[in-house]
Design a protein around this motif. Structure first.
Motif, short mmCIF file in Angstrom:
data_model
loop_
_atom_site.label_atom_id
_atom_site.label_comp_id
_atom_site.label_asym_id
_atom_site.label_seq_id
_atom_site.Cartn_x
_atom_site.Cartn_y
_atom_site.Cartn_z
N UNK A 1 0.82 -1.22 0.00
CA UNK A 1 0.00 0.00 0.00
C UNK A 1 0.85 1.26 0.00
N UNK A 2 2.18 1.12 0.03
CA UNK A 2 3.07 2.27 0.00
C UNK A 2 3.48 2.65 -1.43
N UNK A 3 3.03 1.88 -2.41
CA UNK A 3 3.37 2.15 -3.80
C UNK A 3 2.66 3.43 -4.25
N UNK A 4 3.43 4.46 -4.55
CA UNK A 4 2.83 5.76 -4.87
C UNK A 4 2.13 5.78 -6.22
N UNK A 5 2.40 4.78 -7.05
CA UNK A 5 1.75 4.75 -8.37
C UNK A 5 0.35 4.12 -8.30
N UNK A 6 0.00 3.57 -7.15
CA UNK A 6 -1.29 2.89 -6.98
C UNK A 6 -2.32 3.88 -6.44
N UNK A 7 -3.49 3.88 -7.04
CA UNK A 7 -4.58 4.77 -6.59
C UNK A 7 -5.44 4.08 -5.55
N UNK A 8 -5.77 2.82 -5.77
CA UNK A 8 -6.67 2.11 -4.86
C UNK A 8 -6.38 0.61 -4.92
N UNK A 9 -6.83 -0.09 -3.90
CA UNK A 9 -6.71 -1.55 -3.84
C UNK A 9 -8.08 -2.14 -4.11
N UNK A 10 -8.16 -3.09 -5.03
CA UNK A 10 -9.41 -3.78 -5.33
C UNK A 10 -9.34 -5.16 -4.70
N UNK A 11 -10.26 -5.44 -3.79
CA UNK A 11 -10.29 -6.71 -3.07
C UNK A 11 -11.48 -7.51 -3.61
N UNK A 12 -11.20 -8.66 -4.21
CA UNK A 12 -12.27 -9.45 -4.81
C UNK A 12 -11.96 -10.93 -4.69
N UNK A 13 -12.91 -11.75 -5.08
CA UNK A 13 -12.73 -13.19 -5.07
C UNK A 13 -12.50 -13.72 -6.47
N UNK A 14 -12.26 -15.01 -6.57
CA UNK A 14 -12.06 -15.66 -7.86
C UNK A 14 -13.38 -16.20 -8.39
N UNK A 15 -13.55 -16.16 -9.70
CA UNK A 15 -14.74 -16.74 -10.30
C UNK A 15 -15.97 -15.87 -10.17
N UNK A 16 -17.15 -16.48 -10.32
CA UNK A 16 -18.40 -15.71 -10.31
C UNK A 16 -19.39 -16.21 -9.26
N UNK A 17 -18.94 -17.04 -8.33
CA UNK A 17 -19.86 -17.60 -7.34
C UNK A 17 -19.76 -16.93 -5.98
N UNK A 18 -18.55 -16.59 -5.54
CA UNK A 18 -18.40 -16.09 -4.18
C UNK A 18 -17.24 -15.12 -4.05
N UNK A 19 -17.45 -14.08 -3.26
CA UNK A 19 -16.35 -13.24 -2.79
C UNK A 19 -15.63 -13.99 -1.67
N UNK A 20 -16.38 -14.35 -0.64
CA UNK A 20 -15.86 -15.18 0.45
C UNK A 20 -17.04 -15.66 1.27
N UNK A 21 -17.07 -16.95 1.57
CA UNK A 21 -18.18 -17.52 2.35
C UNK A 21 -17.74 -17.89 3.76
N UNK A 22 -16.63 -17.32 4.20
CA UNK A 22 -16.16 -17.61 5.55
C UNK A 22 -15.15 -18.74 5.57
N UNK A 23 -14.97 -19.31 6.75
CA UNK A 23 -13.96 -20.35 6.92
C UNK A 23 -14.33 -21.66 6.25
#
Length: 297
Positions: A1-23
């Motif tokens: 997050x210290x990279x000055x060329x980066x505007x924002x961090x995009x947090x996502x999951x893989x595929x099209x079914x789930x971002x995250x369903x927990x443990x």
């Protein structure tokens, strides 16, 4: 997050079914249940991940590509902005399966929802649609991702063509009965396309790009601080409780869920469990055998 060329961090999951369903409930049942020390160390990793979101020197955007449930809901709410596929659902699962939403939800969901809505969302284990969450203010936007004949259509499993029905708010609620059957059939005729969601994420990032970066982060940190305050107050005692709970209700809940293919049920006999507790029955093998679902014949 210290990279000055980066505007924002995009947090996502893989595929099209789930971002995250927990443990991983299978792992919870087979390794962590009955093993509180190991689960405490696991929670240290989880807590550090959430801390890293709060300490990130860039805006963190949650791109919700599917289900955001249980621990996934808690991770998502730690982010600064959420944009969601309209196929996504949101909610908690802990009280039904042997845990509690104390990985963040109880610390800051009331910043998003009313206290009453926050309470019910945490304890009911209902899943709510992306459109309902947008209406209630938990996410910034729900974006259609189903495409039919080259055109985006809204998730047909959710009521979006009317706001009221018999005086009650129905916008964002799930359809049922014949409407659900028609929705099931329509979805089979569609493809999933996240280009609209990605375009909305790009719009947000472009808006952030055209702001003074230090002023932007001061603004974000000022809002984050309110969530982080409650998170910091609770994360360690909650970590200890979650670990200790692996010796009791988590042991029951996760093992019941993990063996549902063998038993046909994903939860214990709650009535019998409450009856035994009311009699002062110790948490022993006899109690476990009495409340766990039996194997199918």
């Amino acid at each position: 997050s210290m990279d000055r060329s980066v505007v924002a961090v995009i947090f996502t999951g893989a595929g099209d079914k789930a971002f995250c369903t927990g443990g991983n409930t299978k792992e919870y049942a087979e390794y962590y249940s009955g093993n509180p020390t190991e689960y405490a160390l696991y929670m240290d990793l989880f807590n550090a991940m959430v801390d890293s979101i709060y300490m990130c020197k860039k805006p963190v955007i949650c791109r919700v590509n599917g289900m955001r449930v249980a621990g996934g809901q808690e991770i998502g709410m730690a982010c600064d902005i959420s944009l969601a596929s309209d196929l996504a659902v949101f909610g908690q699962a802990g009280p039904r399966h042997g845990s509690a939403p104390v990985g963040g939800s109880t610390d800051y969901i009331f910043w998003y929802l009313s206290m009453e809505q926050a309470m019910w969302n945490c304890i009911s284990c209902e899943v709510w649609s992306a459109y309902k969450m947008e209406r209630l203010g938990l996410i910034s936007k729900a974006v259609p991702v189903l495409k039919k004949d080259g055109r985006f259509i809204r998730n047909p499993h959710v009521i979006t063509d009317r706001y009221l029905e018999d005086g009650a708010i129905v916008y964002g609620e799930m359809v049922s009965g014949e409407e659900k059957a028609r929705a099931d059939a329509l979805v089979k005729e569609c493809t999933v396309d996240f280009s609209g969601l990605d375009a909305e994420v790009d719009k947000v990032v472009w808006s952030l790009t055209n702001l003074f970066p230090h002023c932007l982060m001061m603004s974000i940190d000022g809002i984050r601080a309110k969530k982080k305050f409650f998170w910091d107050q609770s994360k360690l005692p909650n970590r200890h409780w979650l670990a200790a709970n692996m010796m009791s209700e988590a042991y029951l809940g996760f093992n019941a869920f993990s063996t549902k293919k063998l038993t046909g049920k994903d939860r214990i006999d709650f009535i019998e469990y409450r009856r035994l507790l009311s009699q002062g029955h110790p948490f022993d093998q006899e109690l476990i055998d009495a409340v766990m679902p039996p194997r199918k014949e």
